[in-house]
Design an enzyme around this catalytic site. Sequence first.
Site, PDB file in Angstrom:
ATOM      1  N   LYS A   1       0.817  -1.225   0.000  1.00 24.31           N
ATOM      2  CA  LYS A   1       0.000   0.000   0.000  1.00 24.31           C
ATOM      3  C   LYS A   1       0.848   1.273   0.000  1.00 24.31           C
ATOM      4  O   LYS A   1       0.482   2.256  -0.650  1.00 24.31           O
ATOM      5  CB  LYS A   1      -1.041   0.005   1.127  1.00 24.31           C
ATOM      6  CG  LYS A   1      -0.503  -0.257   2.506  1.00 24.31           C
ATOM      7  CD  LYS A   1      -1.648  -0.485   3.460  1.00 24.31           C
ATOM      8  CE  LYS A   1      -1.185  -0.382   4.908  1.00 24.31           C
ATOM      9  NZ  LYS A   1       0.046  -1.166   5.227  1.00 24.31           N
TER      10      LYS A   1
ATOM     11  N   ARG B   1      14.724  -1.257   7.077  1.00 27.08           N
ATOM     12  CA  ARG B   1      14.098  -0.756   8.313  1.00 27.08           C
ATOM     13  C   ARG B   1      14.359  -1.735   9.440  1.00 27.08           C
ATOM     14  O   ARG B   1      14.275  -2.938   9.240  1.00 27.08           O
ATOM     15  CB  ARG B   1      12.578  -0.640   8.096  1.00 27.08           C
ATOM     16  CG  ARG B   1      12.170   0.647   7.443  1.00 27.08           C
ATOM     17  CD  ARG B   1      10.726   0.637   7.034  1.00 27.08           C
ATOM     18  NE  ARG B   1       9.792   0.170   8.063  1.00 27.08           N
ATOM     19  CZ  ARG B   1       8.468   0.206   7.915  1.00 27.08           C
ATOM     20  NH1 ARG B   1       7.934   0.667   6.797  1.00 27.08           N
ATOM     21  NH2 ARG B   1       7.686  -0.222   8.868  1.00 27.08           N
TER      22      ARG B   1
ATOM     23  N   ARG C   1       4.512  -7.877  13.992  1.00 31.15           N
ATOM     24  CA  ARG C   1       3.688  -6.879  13.285  1.00 31.15           C
ATOM     25  C   ARG C   1       2.526  -7.561  12.565  1.00 31.15           C
ATOM     26  O   ARG C   1       1.411  -7.036  12.531  1.00 31.15           O
ATOM     27  CB  ARG C   1       4.550  -6.105  12.277  1.00 31.15           C
ATOM     28  CG  ARG C   1       5.504  -5.128  12.961  1.00 31.15           C
ATOM     29  CD  ARG C   1       6.586  -4.637  12.019  1.00 31.15           C
ATOM     30  NE  ARG C   1       6.061  -3.872  10.913  1.00 31.15           N
ATOM     31  CZ  ARG C   1       6.698  -3.726   9.749  1.00 31.15           C
ATOM     32  NH1 ARG C   1       7.881  -4.294   9.555  1.00 31.15           N
ATOM     33  NH2 ARG C   1       6.167  -3.008   8.804  1.00 31.15           N
TER      34      ARG C   1
ATOM     35  N   ARG D   1      -5.526   2.055  11.830  1.00 33.17           N
ATOM     36  CA  ARG D   1      -5.147   0.669  12.059  1.00 33.17           C
ATOM     37  C   ARG D   1      -6.063   0.022  13.097  1.00 33.17           C
ATOM     38  O   ARG D   1      -5.952  -1.184  13.342  1.00 33.17           O
ATOM     39  CB  ARG D   1      -3.708   0.594  12.559  1.00 33.17           C
ATOM     40  CG  ARG D   1      -2.679   0.369  11.454  1.00 33.17           C
ATOM     41  CD  ARG D   1      -1.338   0.419  12.108  1.00 33.17           C
ATOM     42  NE  ARG D   1      -0.275  -0.267  11.442  1.00 33.17           N
ATOM     43  CZ  ARG D   1       0.565   0.304  10.567  1.00 33.17           C
ATOM     44  NH1 ARG D   1       0.393   1.541  10.179  1.00 33.17           N
ATOM     45  NH2 ARG D   1       1.571  -0.393  10.080  1.00 33.17           N
TER      46      ARG D   1
END
Length: 212
Positions: A14, A158, A169, A89
């Site tokens: 996304k 990252r 996650r 979220r």
Amino acid sequence: MNITVFLGAPGSGKGTQAKRLAESKGFRHFSTGDMLREAIKAGTEVGRRAKSFIDKGELVPDATMIEIIESALAALPKQARVLLDGFPRTVPQAEALDKKPSTQVNRAIYFMIPEAQLIQRLTGRRVCEKCGEPFHVLNLPPKVAGICDKCGGKLMQRSDDAEDVVRRRLQVFAGQNDQLLSYYSQAAKLSKLDADKPVETIQNDLMRLLHD
Ligand code: AMP
């Protein structure tokens, strides 16, 4: 304001699509993940508060996130077309947007992708440390290894794309996603996009969807 939110697991693509749409179609793009990483780099109070959550793969508390996005949206002209990537979220975050007439969401697009692909996508992801352009060691490699095609910056991984944090996650995402999808589906605002395709194909599918 016309607000589209992108929903989907970390690694569903996304962010890549939002960046492309912002460049080609003039959407104002807000990635809450990028905003938090910038706050950490700049050493702000918000950055300090967010860092420990991000490092563990946990969500930053709703109140902080709502404050960040509300102040970003408040600065925009009324006719802006906005893409939110990584927000909301949770259902309380979605409700916070809809509570204010000026920030009500027009549509939500869910990037669907089989879970098995996500680990490979995330652990192979690299981003430019200068301009934030995303790459992937296998799926979207740069022309010169380790160097950004766009600005010549250095590519980095990252820290939350390390496999153990990625797994957490994805767990956190799965814990919130069904409720968020129901929220937008009940409001008749939800569209689903098959995100298990090449980047260019998804971009075309997305353009078609946004013109509907
Ligand atoms: P992202 O770049 O979207 O994958 O976000 C990176 C990290 O930032 C997430 O794992 C969360 O810790 C935090 N984060 C970003 N957006 C939100 C949000 N809307 N709510 C809570 N935490 C967020």
